[in-house]
Design an enzyme around this catalytic site. Structure first.
Site, PDB file in Angstrom:
ATOM      1  N   TYR B 132       0.892  -1.179  -0.088  1.00  0.00           N
ATOM      2  CA  TYR B 132       0.096  -0.052  -0.123  1.00  0.00           C
ATOM      3  C   TYR B 132       0.861   1.101   0.034  1.00  0.00           C
ATOM      4  O   TYR B 132       0.768   2.299  -0.642  1.00  0.00           O
ATOM      5  CB  TYR B 132      -0.887  -0.096   1.172  1.00  0.00           C
ATOM      6  CG  TYR B 132      -2.254  -0.883   1.250  1.00  0.00           C
ATOM      7  CD1 TYR B 132      -3.000  -0.683  -0.202  1.00  0.00           C
ATOM      8  CD2 TYR B 132      -2.474  -1.912   1.810  1.00  0.00           C
ATOM      9  CE1 TYR B 132      -3.963  -1.515  -0.308  1.00  0.00           C
ATOM     10  CE2 TYR B 132      -3.679  -2.823   1.573  1.00  0.00           C
ATOM     11  CZ  TYR B 132      -4.295  -2.556   0.647  1.00  0.00           C
ATOM     12  OH  TYR B 132      -5.376  -3.422   0.115  1.00  0.00           O
ATOM     13  N   GLU B 228      -1.032 -30.930   9.496  1.00  0.00           N
ATOM     14  CA  GLU B 228      -1.387 -29.968   8.384  1.00  0.00           C
ATOM     15  C   GLU B 228      -2.643 -29.300   8.954  1.00  0.00           C
ATOM     16  O   GLU B 228      -2.884 -28.090   8.632  1.00  0.00           O
ATOM     17  CB  GLU B 228      -1.595 -30.606   6.916  1.00  0.00           C
ATOM     18  CG  GLU B 228      -2.129 -29.571   5.964  1.00  0.00           C
ATOM     19  CD  GLU B 228      -2.314 -30.566   4.630  1.00  0.00           C
ATOM     20  OE1 GLU B 228      -2.107 -31.803   4.498  1.00  0.00           O
ATOM     21  OE2 GLU B 228      -2.990 -29.848   3.710  1.00  0.00           O
ATOM     22  N   ASP B 280      -2.355 -34.372   4.814  1.00  0.00           N
ATOM     23  CA  ASP B 280      -3.172 -35.274   3.946  1.00  0.00           C
ATOM     24  C   ASP B 280      -2.293 -36.068   2.991  1.00  0.00           C
ATOM     25  O   ASP B 280      -1.234 -35.833   2.891  1.00  0.00           O
ATOM     26  CB  ASP B 280      -4.084 -34.390   3.098  1.00  0.00           C
ATOM     27  CG  ASP B 280      -5.209 -33.646   4.148  1.00  0.00           C
ATOM     28  OD1 ASP B 280      -5.547 -34.237   4.988  1.00  0.00           O
ATOM     29  OD2 ASP B 280      -5.612 -32.604   3.690  1.00  0.00           O
TER      30      ASP B 280
END
Lengths: 611, 395
Positions: B132, B228, B280
């Site tokens: 910004y 995870e 996973d």
């Protein structure tokens, strides 16, 4: 009774009108939207032809009105008008026309179009066609209501009288028919008039749509297209049957005269040569030739070189007007056009014109739009069956900076193609005149024309790339580098560095700067010349000094000018190389301005003034 | 500075206190000096970069900087540290195109910001704030945050410093930690000490973006387990796995942030604890493991700092899908693409990964961590994890 006799009783002649009554698709009346388009097109074509023949700038008014279940089509022109006796046959007899027997470029050829529209109108609405025609100011306008007697293919006049009509001359035809009005696509009355306007930039076309919306396609030129003249058949590609027919029915008594008078581009010498090659006595009556001799004559046609048919029989649009036409309908960055020389197929002269528009507001992706025209008539249906499309598909567009995802076929990219085939006899694939047949000679000419404009496009685009590289460098130099230099000086709290040398390198310029070394009141000055371009730079380097310098190396030519001395060197610096000239001078005579370079463009020189 | 002022004030109270404060003040001064020293190095490096470019202008050399290519093709294994780092391929950033010229201009703007706002005033900004801030830089404005993030990584590479050295911090949450570990964190509001089981809520201890502000005090752990998904992290805490197996659980929240990888690295290196990674069973999760154990392609310049080479992949392995008969989903086309890409990734070029990835491509299936719930809520802690951990020789 014998079956054959029985059958023979049922045999009878079929009138053309009856035939087309049953086979309307052949004439382009196969669907409701298409029927309207075809009807307007036939009437407008007739008007354009008539105006051009009479040397009048066409001003054609088209109105489509909804009346009950039917559409009313009104087409009105400012043409020469039609004499009262001719009107019924022109509009209500198929295969009646003025152009079939001449070899000359015109939109209409067979005398079918408008009478087919009349036939379709009476078949679908049962109403007669109303015609007003006026052949000059001060003459009464002639009004009649017509139908076709289909059994006989003869006109029937239902009503006939004189009326008042405000136009000084012209023709107005009013038909009522089944139809359906579409607008949004190219295959519409609007679309086909828009296309017609592109190739008839001398015409003003006005369309009033069913909802009352009025569109004017204004003319962009006041000059009429060059008039096309009737010519004799050209010997190239004539067929044996045609030749035998001509031989049998000619009124010429001698073969030599026959050849000279019947064909275009054959003079006395060629006629003699033909006779000797065919081993025929040039004084023989043409009708006496037998089949074998006619064949020899035909073979002789192929052996001698006959000059191209005269261009006068054709009326090309011209490069200027193709360009104007494209500009009128599209916003484009670039237009390339070409007009091919006249060529011949089967004795018919033809020529091909190609226009290619690129960039602007055209869609960046998607298939290129192909605008096809035959004798200035837009072709909107059966694009896939047309020789023009086939020729476009045959070009390897990738070689010319357009996309062609499958390696063949219609190219993709922000382009539009305009193709025009003009001929005394356009070989259409069918009577509805939707597509030009794949005649090899025509395909070759279109291909050559396409490649010509494609090469122009490729040249344009590569020039654009060079320009955009130049612009990119300009942006670096004018906007970005000064800011980097400024920021660096902010960060380091040092003076803003000189970006000149870096600019010279990025632009591939010739960079010139002085180095000086002062000792004992003398300053020794070196002028360094660096060539950052890809080519040799040869030029004169001038140094204007208040006094004559000493220790000049290499030697310079010195010319006194006013109160100073111009020292100059002839230099040549190879790409990527540099050279130095040096001299010594009293320190108070140091030059105040930059050295001067003579013989180069100022934009490729940094650090010196250019004269 | 604050500390030494305090010490001057208290010195008037009593001699004893004065003595103590003196020591305290000395520590403060040393810390301040250390901070000033670090900031001076960062300043010198940035000014050095500006001088390099300035010098190029003066010598008439087209301004440029060279950087290692940050692509899959240019990472190589460093035997010295057991991690993947950038190779020798370099890309030259030269102002010859508008794009690169703008990048250099942005680099100079960014250097000025870091020098004049951050280092000089001892302030900092987040990555997003920097994006910004550039709004005021006219043609040097960043078009998206990814661009400014990348440029800051470039600066790290050019200066061989870390973005924390320039007082640049990420927005992303660091990991949460739960387990038998006592630590001390240096915060802006003083030191905080806490135990990561007793003093924290159910979500665990939220690690700060600058992990080097943490000091480990003591622990009673036998392993570190990086997890995870939040669901599995909460399951293990609920089942008391951290207590039963003396495990420090780290919730890595998807693709691990730098601070997450840094704390795992520190737990491994400083406390000498084995690290296992539990994700996973799909190609994206293998990349999570790879970034912990081998390093990420984007931040290979920080590999020595962030990577835990001895970390082991616990699961879910493609072979677990078969062995434990897990509920699965079909591989999508992107999954298959990702697996194929991993086969050509030098980080996965081991017999273990080759076997597992090929097996998964044959199965055409993938499984989530939570798939174990299908066999009962305790199955993962009572059966799967003990099985796998003993197989791996951790317990």
């Amino acid at each position: 009774m014998e079956i054959a006799l029985e059958l023979a009783r049922q045999q009878k002649a079929i009138s053309v009108a009856e035939f087309f009554e049953k086979n309307r698709q052949i004439l382009g009346f196969d669907s409701a939207p298409r029927a309207l388009i075809t009807c307007v097109k036939e009437a407008v074509d007739n008007s354009l032809d008539a105006c051009e023949d009479a040397g009048i700038l066409p001003d054609i008014f088209v109105q489509i009105k909804q009346s009950g279940d039917y559409y009313q089509v009104i087409v009105e022109d400012n043409g020469p008008g039609i004499v009262a006796e001719e009107v019924p046959r022109v509009f209500a007899k198929l295969l009646y026309g003025s152009r079939f027997h001449t070899l000359r470029q015109s939109r209409g050829q067979q005398g079918i179009g408008i009478s087919a529209a009349v036939l379709y109108s009476q078949l679908t609405s049962g109403k007669p066609t109303r015609v007003i025609s006026k052949i000059g100011p001060g003459r009464p306008a002639h009004y009649c209501e017509l139908m076709i007697n289909t059994a006989k293919n003869e006109p029937e006049i239902l009503l006939e009288n004189e009326v008042e009509w405000e136009r000084p001359r012209g023709t107005r035809v009013e038909l009522e028919m089944e139809g359906s009005y579409v607008r949004s696509r190219r295959q519409s009355v609007y679309g086909s008039l828009k296309s017609a306007a592109i190739v008839n930039p001398h015409a003003r076309l006005t369309l009033v749509e069913p909802e009352g919306n009025m569109v004017v396609f204004e003319r962009v030129t006041e000059s009429l297209p060059k008039k096309a003249y009737a010519i004799q058949p050209h010997p190239a590609g004539i067929e044996l049957g045609e030749l035998i027919k001509l031989l049998r029915y000619t009124d010429k008594k001698k073969l030599r005269v026959f050849l000279k008078e019947t064909f275009s581009s054959i003079g006395s010498i060629s006629a003699q040569e033909l006779c000797s090659r065919a081993a025929l006595d040039e004084d023989r009556p043409p009708a006496s030739l037998d089949h074998e001799e006619a064949k020899r004559l035909l073979a002789a046609f192929k052996q001698i070189k006959v000059k191209s048919p005269p261009v006068d029989c054709l009326s090309p649009i011209g490069e200027e007007l193709v360009k104007a036409g494209l500009e009128k309908e599209f916003r484009l960055d670039f237009i390339a056009t070409t007009v091919r020389p006249v060529s011949v197929y089967s004795g018919n002269p033809f020529l091909v014109e190609v226009g290619l528009g690129y960039g602007g507001e055209l869609e960046k992706e998607g298939r290129v739009e192909i605008l096809r025209f035959a004798n200035r008539v837009p072709l909107v249906y059966q694009q896939g069956a047309c020789a023009m499309t086939h020729a476009v598909e045959g070009v390897l567009w990738k070689n010319y900076s357009l996309g062609q995802p499958t390696g063949s076929g219609v190219p993709t990219g922000p382009a539009v193609l305009l193709l025009h085939v003009a001929s005394t006899n356009i070989p259409f694939t069918s009577e509805s005149k939707d597509a030009v047949a794949d005649v090899p000679e025509i395909l070759v000419e279109i291909d050559l024309g396409l490649k010509e404009v494609a090469r122009k496009l490729r040249r344009y685009l590569s020039r654009q790339i060079v320009l955009s590289e130049r612009r990119e460098k300009e942006e670096i130099i004018r906007k970005i580098l000064p800011r980097i230099a400024q920021k660096l000086s902010d960060v380091l709290e040092k003076d803003v560095p000189d970006i000149g040398p870096v600019v010279a390198k990025i632009m591939g310029n010739l960079l010139i700067f002085r180095r000086r070394l002062a000792q004992n009141g003398l300053t020794s000055v070196s002028i360094v010349v660096e060539n950052h371009s890809d080519s040799v730079r040869a030029f004169k380097l001038h140094e204007l000094l208040a006094e004559e310098a000493v220790a000049v190396s290499p030697e310079a030519r010195v010319i006194p000018i006013g109160d100073g001395y111009d020292h100059h060197w002839k230099l040549s610096v190879g790409p990527g190389e540099s050279t130095t000239v040096s001299y010594s001078i009293h320190s108070d005579s140091m030059p105040h301005s930059e050295p001067v370079v003579e013989g180069l463009d100022s934009e490729i020189v940094t650090g010196a003034r250019v004269i | 500075m604050e500390r030494s002022a305090k010490s001057r004030k208290s010195s008037r109270k009593s001699d004893d206190l004065e003595k103590m404060d003196e020591i305290d003040g000395q520590v403060g001064r040393i810390e301040a000096a250390h901070r000033i020293e670090k900031s001076r190095i960062a300043q010198d490096k940035l000014i050095g970069l500006a001088q390099l470019l300035y010098g190029q202008f003066q010598q008439g050399i087209v301004p440029h900087i060279s950087l290692p290519s940050r692509t899959k093709g240019n990472i190589e294994f460093s035997a010295k540290d057991d991690v993947w780092v950038y190779g020798n391929q370099e890309t030259l950033r030269s102002v010859k195109t508008v794009r690169v010229a703008k990048t250099l201009l942005k680099t100079v703007h960014l250097s000025e910001l870091l020098l004049k706002e951050h280092l000089k005033n001892n302030r900092g900004s987040t990555l997003r704030e920097i994006y910004y801030i550039s709004e005021n830089w006219d043609i040097a404005k960043f078009h998206e945050q990814a661009e400014s993030d990348r440029l800051i990584e470039d600066l790290e590479i050019v200066t061989s410093l870390h973005r924390e050295d320039f007082h640049v911090r990420p927005e992303e949450d660091g990991a949460a930690v739960f387990g038998p570990l006592r630590l001390k964190e240096q915060t802006r509001r003083g030191e905080k000490e806490m135990h990561c089981q007793e003093d924290v809520g159910e979500a665990g201890y939220q690690i700060p973006f600058n992990v080097d502000n943490i000091e480990f005090l003591s622990h009673d752990a036998k392993m570190v387990m990086a997890i995870e998904t939040g669901g599995m992290y909460a399951r293990l805490i609920e089942n008391g796995f951290d207590e039963d197996y003396k495990a420090i659980l780290v919730h890595i929240k998807g693709q691990p942030a730098r601070s997450t990888r840094r704390i795992i690295k520190r737990l491994n290196a400083e406390l000498n604890l084995p690290v296992v990674v539990f994700t996973d069973g799909d190609p994206w999760s293998y990349r999570i493991f790879a970034s912990i154990a081998y390093g990420a392609i984007k931040s290979a310049h920080l590999s020595e700092h962030l990577v835990t080479p001895t970390a082991h992949f616990l699961g879910v392995q493609p072979s677990d899908i078969v062995d434990y008969n897990l509920s699965t989903d079909k591989l999508t086309d992107q999954d298959v693409q990702a697996l194929k890409s991993e086969l050509t990734d030098p980080r996965f070029n081991t017999p273990y990964w080759e076997k597992q990835i090929k097996l998964q491509m044959d199965l055409k299936r993938k499984a989530e961590q939570q798939a174990f719930a299908g066999k009962g809520l305790d199955y993962v802690t009572k059966t799967y994890l003990p099985d796998r951990l003993s197989e791996m020789g951790i317990i």
